[in-house]
Enzyme design. Structure first.
Site, PDB file in Angstrom:
ATOM      1  N   CYS A  75       1.608   6.376   8.740  1.00  0.00           N
ATOM      2  CA  CYS A  75       0.703   6.546   7.593  1.00  0.00           C
ATOM      3  C   CYS A  75      -0.386   7.570   7.954  1.00  0.00           C
ATOM      4  O   CYS A  75      -0.916   7.558   9.066  1.00  0.00           O
ATOM      5  CB  CYS A  75       0.065   5.190   7.295  1.00  0.00           C
ATOM      6  SG  CYS A  75      -1.191   5.260   6.021  1.00  0.00           S
ATOM      7  N   CYS A 112      -8.649   1.175   6.617  1.00  0.00           N
ATOM      8  CA  CYS A 112      -8.103   1.995   5.526  1.00  0.00           C
ATOM      9  C   CYS A 112      -8.560   1.486   4.160  1.00  0.00           C
ATOM     10  O   CYS A 112      -8.862   0.294   3.990  1.00  0.00           O
ATOM     11  CB  CYS A 112      -6.580   2.060   5.621  1.00  0.00           C
ATOM     12  SG  CYS A 112      -5.724   0.573   5.097  1.00  0.00           S
ATOM     13  N   CYS A 142       0.867  -1.186   0.000  1.00  0.00           N
ATOM     14  CA  CYS A 142       0.000   0.000   0.000  1.00  0.00           C
ATOM     15  C   CYS A 142       0.902   1.234   0.000  1.00  0.00           C
ATOM     16  O   CYS A 142       2.108   1.127   0.252  1.00  0.00           O
ATOM     17  CB  CYS A 142      -0.861  -0.006   1.255  1.00  0.00           C
ATOM     18  SG  CYS A 142       0.144  -0.018   2.748  1.00  0.00           S
ATOM     19  N   SER A 157       2.582 -11.130   9.272  1.00  0.00           N
ATOM     20  CA  SER A 157       1.848  -9.964   8.767  1.00  0.00           C
ATOM     21  C   SER A 157       0.362 -10.148   9.046  1.00  0.00           C
ATOM     22  O   SER A 157      -0.281 -11.081   8.539  1.00  0.00           O
ATOM     23  CB  SER A 157       2.091  -9.828   7.253  1.00  0.00           C
ATOM     24  OG  SER A 157       1.054  -9.077   6.675  1.00  0.00           O
ATOM     25  N   HIS A 202       2.666   2.219  11.228  1.00  0.00           N
ATOM     26  CA  HIS A 202       1.465   2.054  12.045  1.00  0.00           C
ATOM     27  C   HIS A 202       1.526   2.808  13.364  1.00  0.00           C
ATOM     28  O   HIS A 202       0.693   2.586  14.263  1.00  0.00           O
ATOM     29  CB  HIS A 202       1.101   0.575  12.177  1.00  0.00           C
ATOM     30  CG  HIS A 202       0.469   0.084  10.893  1.00  0.00           C
ATOM     31  ND1 HIS A 202       1.022  -0.872  10.094  1.00  0.00           N
ATOM     32  CD2 HIS A 202      -0.641   0.504  10.234  1.00  0.00           C
ATOM     33  CE1 HIS A 202       0.265  -1.036   9.013  1.00  0.00           C
ATOM     34  NE2 HIS A 202      -0.737  -0.205   9.067  1.00  0.00           N
ATOM     35  N   THR A 206      -6.667  -0.171  11.428  1.00  0.00           N
ATOM     36  CA  THR A 206      -6.855   0.120   9.999  1.00  0.00           C
ATOM     37  C   THR A 206      -6.874  -1.118   9.103  1.00  0.00           C
ATOM     38  O   THR A 206      -7.411  -1.062   7.994  1.00  0.00           O
ATOM     39  CB  THR A 206      -5.722   1.043   9.491  1.00  0.00           C
ATOM     40  OG1 THR A 206      -4.474   0.457   9.869  1.00  0.00           O
ATOM     41  CG2 THR A 206      -5.833   2.438  10.055  1.00  0.00           C
ATOM     42  N   HIS A 263      -0.908  -5.594  18.480  1.00  0.00           N
ATOM     43  CA  HIS A 263      -0.432  -4.918  17.267  1.00  0.00           C
ATOM     44  C   HIS A 263       0.024  -3.497  17.599  1.00  0.00           C
ATOM     45  O   HIS A 263      -0.602  -2.801  18.397  1.00  0.00           O
ATOM     46  CB  HIS A 263      -1.550  -4.885  16.210  1.00  0.00           C
ATOM     47  CG  HIS A 263      -1.067  -4.446  14.864  1.00  0.00           C
ATOM     48  ND1 HIS A 263      -0.901  -3.116  14.539  1.00  0.00           N
ATOM     49  CD2 HIS A 263      -0.698  -5.150  13.771  1.00  0.00           C
ATOM     50  CE1 HIS A 263      -0.457  -3.037  13.291  1.00  0.00           C
ATOM     51  NE2 HIS A 263      -0.323  -4.253  12.811  1.00  0.00           N
ATOM     52  N   GLU A 315      -0.164  -0.719  16.144  1.00  0.00           N
ATOM     53  CA  GLU A 315      -1.131   0.372  15.931  1.00  0.00           C
ATOM     54  C   GLU A 315      -2.149   0.430  17.088  1.00  0.00           C
ATOM     55  O   GLU A 315      -2.495   1.512  17.581  1.00  0.00           O
ATOM     56  CB  GLU A 315      -1.862   0.163  14.608  1.00  0.00           C
ATOM     57  CG  GLU A 315      -2.856   1.270  14.316  1.00  0.00           C
ATOM     58  CD  GLU A 315      -3.703   0.969  13.095  1.00  0.00           C
ATOM     59  OE1 GLU A 315      -3.221   0.311  12.157  1.00  0.00           O
ATOM     60  OE2 GLU A 315      -4.861   1.399  13.083  1.00  0.00           O
TER      61      GLU A 315
END
Ligand code: SF4
Length: 297
Positions: A93, A188, A12, A216, A71, A158, A121, A123
């Site tokens: 981001c 997102c 992305c 991931s 993140h 996201t 995570h 984020e």
């Protein structure tokens, strides 16, 4: 055997920009990334060769400059790093900033914060560290453990599939019909695009190959989405993991990749798949493990 890519797949813009920023920063001297810039071993290794160190604990940072991943991080974490005398460079981001801002606004308006996401995570840690006492939910059981409040303000990590998020928001509303539940959709657009394209591709495939790091999060979510529509789904990190026995003559192979998977890895996997398909065409079954070729001369 035919091979078709999902209409949206791979890196992305947020990850692409973060990797570019890390490379540019490394060219100016040693720098440490706090956490994995991307959950992709090949990318992390190539950055390491360019002088980008990865550390998971601020206490282990030995360089003067530190990079925050795409993140993001909490305001508390940024302050801590600055107080340590480090020069902090963010590659966060803009869509992660947007998620932070949405949660901050809900809290200012008096809503109890709820984050749909994976507790560990980076984020989610970044958002939750600035809102101690918030609820973090990822399953129906998590929602069932939430205490009643008059007003809930919900955002999402996201990279969560929107369908999962909406299901949990509905469950929260059903559990507390007397409470106000406001949801801000912070999934997102690249994640939405990749999820929708993966579903569409998996519906029309007999086999799906998903390329991306095993750690991931969004790649694993793509695997789950594809498994809902296709019985034969394989998750690989690189081309050499492909096994000939996974494929048969006549298969429609769908290919997708997580937002942290670089183009070279996708191309490598696609190239090997095409070589396997070509081997089937010419009846060269050696090393391909093709079934159903008995009457091909
Ligand atoms: S997955 Fe979405 S939020 Fe994360 S870096 Fe990419 S575009 Fe930004």
């Amino acid at each position: 055997m035919t091979i078709r890519r999902a209409s949206h797949l791979g890196w992305c813009f947020g990850v692409r920009d973060a990797v570019g920023d890390a490379r540019a920063a490394a060219s100016q001297g040693p720098i440490t990334i706090l956490g994995d810039l991307v959950h992709n071993p090949a990318v992390v290794e190539s950055l390491r060769k360019e002088g980008v160190l990865t550390r998971h604990d601020p206490a282990d940072i030995a360089t003067r400059r530190v990079l925050i991943t795409a993140h993001g991080a909490s305001r508390a974490r940024l302050r801590q790093l600055q107080d340590m005398g480090l020069e902090v460079q963010e590659t966060t981001c803009p869509l992660v900033h947007k998620a932070h801002a949405a949660l901050d606004a809900l809290v200012r308006q008096g809503f109890h914060p709820v984050i749909v996401g994976q507790r560990t995570h980076v984020e989610v840690r970044g958002m939750s560290e600035d809102h101690p006492g918030c609820d973090i939910v990822l399953t129906a059981e998590d929602v069932d453990g939430v205490e009643q409040r008059p007003r809930f303000g919900v955002v999402s990590q996201t990279t969560q599939p929107l369908g999962l998020v909406l299901g949990l928001v509905d469950r929260l509303r059903a559990r507390f019909p007397g409470s106000e539940v406001v949801f801000r959709d912070t999934v997102c657009q690249p994640t939405k695009d990749r999820q929708a394209a993966a579903e569409q591709m998996a519906r029309d495939s007999t086999v799906v190959v998903v390329v991306g790091g095993r750690h991931s999060h969004n790649t694993r979510r793509l695997v789950e989405t594809c498994r809902a529509w296709c019985a034969r789904v394989h998750h690989v990190e690189h081309a050499l993991e492909l096994e000939a026995g996974w494929f048969r003559v006549g298969d429609r192979v769908g290919l997708t990749a997580g937002t942290s998977t670089p183009d070279e890895e996708i191309e490598g996997v696609e190239g090997r798949l095409r070589a396997m398909a070509m081997g089937m065409e010419v009846g060269d079954v050696q090393g391909v493990g093709v079934t159903g070729l008995g009457d091909r001369g």
